[in-house]
Write a protein that holds these residues in place. Structure first.
Motif, short mmCIF file in Angstrom:
data_model
loop_
_atom_site.label_atom_id
_atom_site.label_comp_id
_atom_site.label_asym_id
_atom_site.label_seq_id
_atom_site.Cartn_x
_atom_site.Cartn_y
_atom_site.Cartn_z
N GLN A 169 25.43 86.55 4.76
CA GLN A 169 26.29 86.52 3.58
C GLN A 169 26.93 87.90 3.41
OE1 GLN A 169 27.18 83.99 1.78
NE2 GLN A 169 25.68 82.41 2.29
N SER A 226 22.59 91.51 4.10
CA SER A 226 23.38 90.32 4.38
C SER A 226 22.51 89.18 4.89
CB SER A 226 24.49 90.64 5.39
OG SER A 226 23.95 91.18 6.58
N GLN A 248 17.23 88.54 1.79
CA GLN A 248 18.67 88.44 1.69
C GLN A 248 19.08 88.66 0.24
OE1 GLN A 248 20.75 84.52 2.24
NE2 GLN A 248 21.76 85.61 3.90
N GLY A 249 20.07 89.52 0.03
CA GLY A 249 20.53 89.83 -1.31
C GLY A 249 19.81 90.98 -1.98
N SER A 257 31.59 87.11 -2.68
CA SER A 257 30.24 87.03 -2.17
C SER A 257 29.49 85.82 -2.72
CB SER A 257 29.46 88.29 -2.54
OG SER A 257 28.12 88.19 -2.11
N ASN A 313 26.21 85.75 -1.79
CA ASN A 313 24.88 86.25 -1.44
C ASN A 313 23.91 86.06 -2.61
OD1 ASN A 313 22.67 87.74 -0.46
ND2 ASN A 313 24.02 89.14 0.63
#
Length: 301
Positions: free
Chosen positions: A37, A80, A129-130, A184, A186
């Motif tokens: 992401q 990401s 992630q994030g 985004s 994400n």
């Protein structure tokens, strides 16, 4: 979007690969590509550029948002994809990447985040992630004058540099080379607690000096950095966390200057909006949906 001045990378950049991966087994071939992401919080919109620098290899991307050269300095950078931090170091003198984070995602895939003003994770840490890993900056090697931006790459370990630099995919779609503006997705999966604080969003040195509730939808904060005389405003959501719906807004207006506003369908927060305001009155405020706050002219000292 504004033009970027980038360093000219030499073959020394290959040293990052050798230095970073020393003692680490290299995959014979890359496995399935992770579900990458955009490396920014949910709902934010960023412009990526891959052809505006003589330093660029194919598929590398510089990311920016805002209308001035330092508008996104200190903005949050997130992972990401999930993985293990392979590198967290200032490598400016060696190769010009400055503060660099490299994340190993398994299967022979790695992502690079360069020129950071701040690194928030250490080598060996596992990141989701994030998760925040650093902040946008302009660190590089001595004498290299570059504007703040995030330099982002995806590499594989099945071949040598630079042929191992891969096209970047976000949300399952290849980046629109050479230039594309993206929103985004994400970590837009929702949640009850906002993982971001006002001081984290605005960055090192900023302290909350005022705040206002936006009903139960969120809260807008005014912060000040005594070391550089700059104010910062951010609006932090308290409901609909992670859902990029409705409009979240933050603004800052320094007396005698035009108002600066950040507004969008953000999942976590709007801003940070920063401006020099030492010994100068400001108006500030923000909104989450229909809940808003607008300050008088204040905080003049």
């Amino acid at each position: 979007m504004r033009k970027r001045r980038m360093l000219v990378l030499t073959v020394a950049v290959g040293g990052v690969v050798a230095m970073t991966y020393a003692g680490i087994g290299v995959a014979n071939a890359a496995g399935v590509r992770p579900a990458f992401q955009l490396p920014f919080p949910c709902g934010q919109t960023w412009n990526g550029d891959s052809d505006n620098s003589s330093a660029h290899r194919s598929w590398e991307i510089d990311f920016n948002r805002g209308s001035t050269a330092d508008a996104d300095y200190g903005d949050t950078v997130v992972a990401s994809a999930a993985g293990t931090v392979l590198t967290s170091a200032n490598q400016g003198s060696a190769n010009g990447y400055g503060n660099l984070i490299v994340i190993d995602h398994g299967g022979g895939w790695r992502s690079y985040y360069a020129h950071l003003s701040k690194r928030s994770v250490s080598q060996g840490a596992h990141v989701a992630q994030g998760q925040k890993i650093g902040e946008v900056g302009n660190t590089s090697k001595p004498g290299n004058n570059i504007s703040p931006h995030l330099h982002y790459e995806v590499r594989t370990t099945d071949t040598s540099y630079p042929s191992n630099i891969q096209r970047a995919y976000f949300n399952g779609t290849v980046f629109g080379y050479p230039n594309q503006t993206l929103r985004s997705n994400n970590s837009c999966s929702g949640g009850s607690t906002n993982p971001y604080t006002a001081t984290e969003i605005c960055g090192d040195g900023y302290q909350v000096i005022d705040q206002a509730a936006l009903g139960t939808a969120g809260r807008v904060y005014l912060l000040y950095n005594a070391s550089n005389g700059r104010n910062c405003v951010t609006t932090v959501k308290q409901t609909g966390i992670g859902s990029a719906t409705g409009t979240t807004t933050a603004y800052l207006e320094v007396k005698g200057k035009a108002r600066t506003t950040d507004s969008g369908a953000y999942g976590y927060y709007a801003g940070p909006v920063r401006a020099a305001a030492e010994n100068t009155c400001v108006k500030w405020g923000g909104a989450v949906g229909s809940n808003s706050y607008d300050s008088p002219s204040e905080h003049c000292g």
